[in-house]
Scaffold this motif. Structure first.
Motif, PDB file in Angstrom:
ATOM      1  N   UNK A   1      78.218   9.284 -42.614  1.00 19.16           N
ATOM      2  CA  UNK A   1      76.890   9.386 -43.206  1.00 19.16           C
ATOM      3  C   UNK A   1      76.949  10.006 -44.602  1.00 19.16           C
ATOM      4  N   UNK A   2      77.744  11.043 -44.759  1.00 17.50           N
ATOM      5  CA  UNK A   2      77.867  11.696 -46.061  1.00 17.50           C
ATOM      6  C   UNK A   2      78.408  10.737 -47.116  1.00 17.50           C
ATOM      7  N   UNK A   3      79.425   9.949 -46.735  1.00 14.62           N
ATOM      8  CA  UNK A   3      79.984   8.963 -47.669  1.00 14.62           C
ATOM      9  C   UNK A   3      78.937   7.918 -48.052  1.00 14.62           C
ATOM     10  N   UNK A   4      78.218   7.434 -47.046  1.00 16.79           N
ATOM     11  CA  UNK A   4      77.211   6.416 -47.321  1.00 16.79           C
ATOM     12  C   UNK A   4      76.100   6.955 -48.220  1.00 16.79           C
ATOM     13  N   UNK A   5      75.615   8.157 -47.922  1.00 18.20           N
ATOM     14  CA  UNK A   5      74.533   8.731 -48.723  1.00 18.20           C
ATOM     15  C   UNK A   5      74.975   9.017 -50.156  1.00 18.20           C
ATOM     16  N   UNK A   6      76.244   9.298 -50.340  1.00 15.50           N
ATOM     17  CA  UNK A   6      76.778   9.554 -51.676  1.00 15.50           C
ATOM     18  C   UNK A   6      77.064   8.259 -52.436  1.00 15.50           C
ATOM     19  N   UNK A   7      77.619   7.248 -51.757  1.00 15.32           N
ATOM     20  CA  UNK A   7      78.133   6.070 -52.439  1.00 15.32           C
ATOM     21  C   UNK A   7      77.483   4.748 -52.042  1.00 15.32           C
ATOM     22  N   UNK A   8      76.584   4.743 -51.069  1.00 15.29           N
ATOM     23  CA  UNK A   8      76.000   3.486 -50.595  1.00 15.29           C
ATOM     24  C   UNK A   8      75.177   2.786 -51.664  1.00 15.29           C
ATOM     25  N   UNK A   9      75.136   1.460 -51.585  1.00 18.67           N
ATOM     26  CA  UNK A   9      74.390   0.677 -52.568  1.00 18.67           C
ATOM     27  C   UNK A   9      72.897   0.978 -52.506  1.00 18.67           C
ATOM     28  N   UNK A  10      72.328   0.929 -51.315  1.00 16.57           N
ATOM     29  CA  UNK A  10      70.892   1.174 -51.154  1.00 16.57           C
ATOM     30  C   UNK A  10      70.707   2.227 -50.073  1.00 16.57           C
ATOM     31  N   UNK A  11      70.189   3.371 -50.448  1.00 12.47           N
ATOM     32  CA  UNK A  11      69.994   4.427 -49.452  1.00 12.47           C
ATOM     33  C   UNK A  11      68.550   4.549 -48.992  1.00 12.47           C
ATOM     34  N   UNK A  12      67.605   3.901 -49.689  1.00  9.60           N
ATOM     35  CA  UNK A  12      66.194   3.983 -49.295  1.00  9.60           C
ATOM     36  C   UNK A  12      65.960   3.588 -47.850  1.00  9.60           C
ATOM     37  N   UNK A  13      66.416   2.398 -47.430  1.00 16.66           N
ATOM     38  CA  UNK A  13      66.228   2.016 -46.027  1.00 16.66           C
ATOM     39  C   UNK A  13      66.919   2.987 -45.063  1.00 16.66           C
ATOM     40  N   UNK A  14      68.054   3.517 -45.467  1.00 16.58           N
ATOM     41  CA  UNK A  14      68.781   4.456 -44.606  1.00 16.58           C
ATOM     42  C   UNK A  14      67.968   5.744 -44.433  1.00 16.58           C
ATOM     43  N   UNK A  15      67.440   6.242 -45.546  1.00 18.32           N
ATOM     44  CA  UNK A  15      66.668   7.487 -45.485  1.00 18.32           C
ATOM     45  C   UNK A  15      65.390   7.321 -44.670  1.00 18.32           C
ATOM     46  N   UNK A  16      64.711   6.180 -44.802  1.00 21.78           N
ATOM     47  CA  UNK A  16      63.505   5.980 -43.995  1.00 21.78           C
ATOM     48  C   UNK A  16      63.857   5.808 -42.523  1.00 21.78           C
ATOM     49  N   UNK A  17      64.997   5.209 -42.252  1.00 22.79           N
ATOM     50  CA  UNK A  17      65.456   5.075 -40.875  1.00 22.79           C
ATOM     51  C   UNK A  17      65.785   6.452 -40.284  1.00 22.79           C
TER      52      UNK A  17
END
Length: 189
Positions: A142-158
């Protein structure tokens, strides 16, 4: 927030038909904005009329043609203005809470059953959010994705949807325990 903003957000990543939009809403946007398919189709018509989205006809063999929609520059400007405006605080409006408020004056068996159903529903949503989050992260933490993911908006709302449903489940379970404990204590007296 208007439904129009939720539809615009759902169309940000790709062109979608009305049917695909309804499916995308169920999987992503529905954790923070609920809409019936007929509401989505009506909103697509309004958004296109207002120039916030554009549609194009796709000819299909052996199936009816479909229209795919995408966000226009005017739609992006609308979203920019929407995200810059202050957000109104959310509030809870839930029939089950009204019923629990009356717990001291009614038979709690029905409440316990409804709370149990709600906890089961919340667990199903928790499982779905977990699956969606794992799918977005793929092989990253999760930390890697939140730092480097292309789109984090959908992840954060999820993540917010997950926390909401975890809170619902925990509250239902605790309320069931309290109501059962009070019923047992009264039975002993």
């Amino acid at each position: 927030m208007a439904l129009r903003h939720a539809v615009l957000v759902a169309l940000l990543d790709e062109e979608l038909s009305g049917y695909q939009l309804a499916k995308a809403f169920d999987l992503g946007v529905a954790n923070f904005w609920h809409a019936q398919p007929q509401q989505l189709y009506a909103e697509l018509t309004r958004l296109e009329r207002d120039g916030l989205i554009a549609g194009r006809e796709v000819v299909q063999e052996a199936r009816p043609n479909k229209r795919l929609f995408h966000v226009t520059e005017a739609g992006l400007a609308e979203l920019e203005g929407f995200t810059a405006a202050s957000a109104k605080p959310s509030f809870v409006r839930d029939d089950l809470l009204v019923k629990v408020q009356a717990a001291d004056h009614v038979d709690t068996d029905a409440l316990i059953g409804q709370l149990s159903e709600r906890a089961t529903f919340a667990q199903a949503k928790i499982d779905l959010f977990g699956k969606l989050l794992r799918g977005m992260r793929q092989d990253r933490t999760e930390e890697e994705f939140l730092r480097d993911g292309d789109r984090i908006g959908p992840y954060l709302t999820c993540l917010r949807g997950l926390a909401f449903e975890q809170g619902n489940r925990e509250w239902c379970e605790r309320t069931i325990t309290v109501l059962r404990g009070r019923r047992q204590a009264r039975a002993r007296d």
